[in-house]
Scaffold this motif. Structure first.
Motif, PDB file in Angstrom:
ATOM      1  N   ILE A   1       0.869  -1.173   0.000  1.00  0.00           N
ATOM      2  CA  ILE A   1       0.000   0.000   0.000  1.00  0.00           C
ATOM      3  C   ILE A   1       0.906   1.223   0.000  1.00  0.00           C
ATOM      4  O   ILE A   1       1.814   1.344   0.837  1.00  0.00           O
ATOM      5  N   TYR A   2       0.659   2.122  -0.937  1.00  0.00           N
ATOM      6  CA  TYR A   2       1.438   3.343  -1.099  1.00  0.00           C
ATOM      7  C   TYR A   2       0.532   4.527  -0.822  1.00  0.00           C
ATOM      8  O   TYR A   2      -0.534   4.652  -1.425  1.00  0.00           O
ATOM      9  N   ASP A   3       0.926   5.377   0.108  1.00  0.00           N
ATOM     10  CA  ASP A   3       0.185   6.600   0.409  1.00  0.00           C
ATOM     11  C   ASP A   3       0.571   7.642  -0.631  1.00  0.00           C
ATOM     12  O   ASP A   3       1.696   8.148  -0.626  1.00  0.00           O
ATOM     13  N   VAL A   4      -0.344   7.942  -1.542  1.00  0.00           N
ATOM     14  CA  VAL A   4      -0.049   8.840  -2.656  1.00  0.00           C
ATOM     15  C   VAL A   4       0.251  10.257  -2.156  1.00  0.00           C
ATOM     16  O   VAL A   4       1.167  10.919  -2.649  1.00  0.00           O
ATOM     17  N   GLY A   5      -0.481  10.707  -1.150  1.00  0.00           N
ATOM     18  CA  GLY A   5      -0.269  12.061  -0.631  1.00  0.00           C
ATOM     19  C   GLY A   5       1.056  12.227   0.088  1.00  0.00           C
ATOM     20  O   GLY A   5       1.767  13.206  -0.110  1.00  0.00           O
ATOM     21  N   ALA A   6       1.407  11.271   0.920  1.00  0.00           N
ATOM     22  CA  ALA A   6       2.655  11.341   1.684  1.00  0.00           C
ATOM     23  C   ALA A   6       3.845  10.817   0.895  1.00  0.00           C
ATOM     24  O   ALA A   6       4.989  10.969   1.318  1.00  0.00           O
TER      25      ALA A   6
END
Length: 117
Positions: free
Chosen positions: A48-53
């Protein structure tokens, strides 16, 4: 800087094979290639990749010979305990009604890119 989309936390889920050295591996760890005589060793990572961070927040590692992206995505989504709304963005290979229903029950959203026919 808050990089949310209308208040939604944006998480991308995807998988990739990670090569490993082939020494000291059992036969169940080796994956056949297009050649009859060449094998390779690898593990499969779903993350899971946090696009915002712009950072990875969780991952699930599997043997490449027994990879199951649907079950890995279910485990990853179940571990997300966000109080705010989350939207999971996935590739077409993650389309699975069980996964989509689980995300719905958690109160989150999903967007799955489908193949144009």
């Amino acid at each position: 800087m808050d990089r949310r989309l209308k208040g939604l936390q944006i998480y991308a889920i995807d998988g990739s094979n990670l090569p490993e050295e082939t020494m000291n591996k059992s036969e169940e760890d080796l994956v056949k290639t297009r050649s009859e005589t060449i094998f390779r060793a690898a593990c499969h990572m779903n993350a899971i990749y946090d696009v915002g961070a712009r950072m990875f927040v969780d991952m699930d590692i599997q043997k490449a010979t027994r990879k199951d992206e649907h079950s890995a995505a279910k485990r990853l989504c179940a571990r997300v305990r966000e109080s705010q709304d989350v939207i999971f963005i996935m590739d077409r290979y993650y389309h699975n009604f069980g996964l989509e229903y689980q995300i719905h029950l958690q109160g989150h959203f999903y967007l799955i890119r489908m193949k144009k026919r």
